[in-house]
Write an enzyme that holds these catalytic residues in place. Structure first.
Site, PDB file in Angstrom:
ATOM      1  CG  ASP A 195     -22.188 -29.927  77.235  1.00 18.95           C
ATOM      2  OD1 ASP A 195     -22.957 -29.527  77.795  1.00 18.95           O
ATOM      3  OD2 ASP A 195     -20.915 -29.850  77.583  1.00 18.95           O
ATOM      4  CB  SER A 196     -20.646 -25.268  76.627  1.00 20.24           C
ATOM      5  OG  SER A 196     -20.515 -25.912  77.953  1.00 20.24           O
ATOM      6  CB  CYS A 230     -24.455 -28.259  85.507  1.00 17.54           C
ATOM      7  SG  CYS A 230     -22.837 -28.079  84.702  1.00 17.54           S
ATOM      8  CG  HIS A 289     -19.293 -30.074  83.405  1.00 20.80           C
ATOM      9  ND1 HIS A 289     -20.142 -29.480  82.290  1.00 20.80           N
ATOM     10  CD2 HIS A 289     -18.211 -30.089  82.993  1.00 20.80           C
ATOM     11  CE1 HIS A 289     -19.303 -29.089  81.419  1.00 20.80           C
ATOM     12  NE2 HIS A 289     -18.056 -29.505  81.666  1.00 20.80           N
ATOM     13  CD  GLU A 305     -15.049 -28.322  80.824  1.00 21.64           C
ATOM     14  OE1 GLU A 305     -14.144 -27.539  80.563  1.00 21.64           O
ATOM     15  OE2 GLU A 305     -16.035 -28.746  80.440  1.00 21.64           O
ATOM     16  CB  CYS A 335     -25.581 -27.500  77.123  1.00 16.29           C
ATOM     17  SG  CYS A 335     -24.543 -26.104  77.730  1.00 16.29           S
TER      18      CYS A 335
END
Length: 272
Positions: free
Chosen positions: A11-12, A193, A195, A159, A74
């Site tokens: 993942d990024s 996404c 996240h 994040e 991702c």
């Protein structure tokens, strides 16, 4: 054949840990290496060429670690880099390796979650602009109408661990309202996404109760189980000691501080 190959998960940044959690719960017997490219995250606003370059570098790093199977956990990398890697790089340089993404498994089952056949997709600018979900969903289910909404502020909020604070409410309400204004008949919202599952407590308060809010972890995990059953030649190579290793291109201490929020347990990461 000796089973020595871990499953690579890329993942990024941190978001892929939500998918990794579901995969590890579903298939706890396998070894895994997780790589987060935190030093260059977020990927969402980068060009196709840049995301392809970054993703390929990380995939090749996982290959060098012995991974024969890599999951791009991702959405942006899956949207902008996966096809080129599968069609160009693997046949030319890595014919015995496999790289899978998260978009196709989701598109294959989306019909199970909508009665109105009107689906909302919320993702990064990169994912939305790629049109990947629209194309993949319509490939399997032409009658489904897809409405997309980019949410550029959500990843930075998550994040920085600000996603559950009151200050995040404006951006959550704004993007959800913009999506629903496209069609009042949307009855399924895909969080495209990895996240975004961390926003579920707030999203469930914003969206009406009849709307299915769909996350990808369990879908991708179930798809991987099916994939391994259909590809015994890959399954035979996989190490089975239940070992999990975590790497980051950024600061391991910073990674560990945030990673437990996404993964649900403490992790001890290493530098890439």
């Amino acid at each position: 054949m000796q089973n020595t190959s871990p499953i690579g998960i890329f993942d990024s940044g941190y978001g892929g840990l939500t998918v990794f959690r579901s995969i590890a719960d579903r298939l706890p017997e396998y070894d895994y290496i997780y790589l987060g490219d935190n030093a260059r995250s977020p990927y969402g606003d980068h060009s196709f060429d840049t995301i392809y370059k970054y993703t390929l570098e990380c995939v090749e790093w996982l290959f060098a670690k012995g991974c024969h199977l890599v999951i791009l956990a991702c959405n942006t990398a899956s949207a902008k880099a996966l096809r080129t890697i599968q069609q160009k790089d693997l046949p030319a340089k890595y014919p015995d390796r496999k790289v899978l993404g998260v978009i196709r498994p989701t598109a294959e089952v989306i019909d199970e979650f909508t009665f109105s056949k009107k689906v909302g997709v919320m993702g990064t600018r990169g994912t939305v602009n790629s049109q990947s979900y629209l194309l993949e969903i319509n490939k399997f289910f032409p009658k489904i109408n897809v409405f997309q909404q980019s949410c550029p502020m959500w990843v930075p909020l998550i994040e920085n661990n600000e996603h559950l604070q009151s200050g995040a409410d404006f951006f959550i309400n704004e993007y959800c309202s913009s999506l629903m204004q496209q069609s009042e008949d949307i009855d399924c919202v895909l969080l495209a996404c990895t996240h975004y599952p961390l926003l579920l407590p707030k999203l469930k308060k914003v969206f009406p109760d009849h709307i299915n809010i769909l996350t990808q972890g369990e879908i991708v995990a179930n798809s991987l189980v099916d994939y391994l059953e259909r590809h015994p030649e890959i399954k035979a190579k996989l190490a089975r000691a239940g070992k999990k290793s975590f790497y980051t291109s950024g600061d391991p201490l910073a990674f560990d501080e945030h990673a437990s929020i996404f993964f649900g347990e403490e992790v001890g990461s290493n530098s890439m």
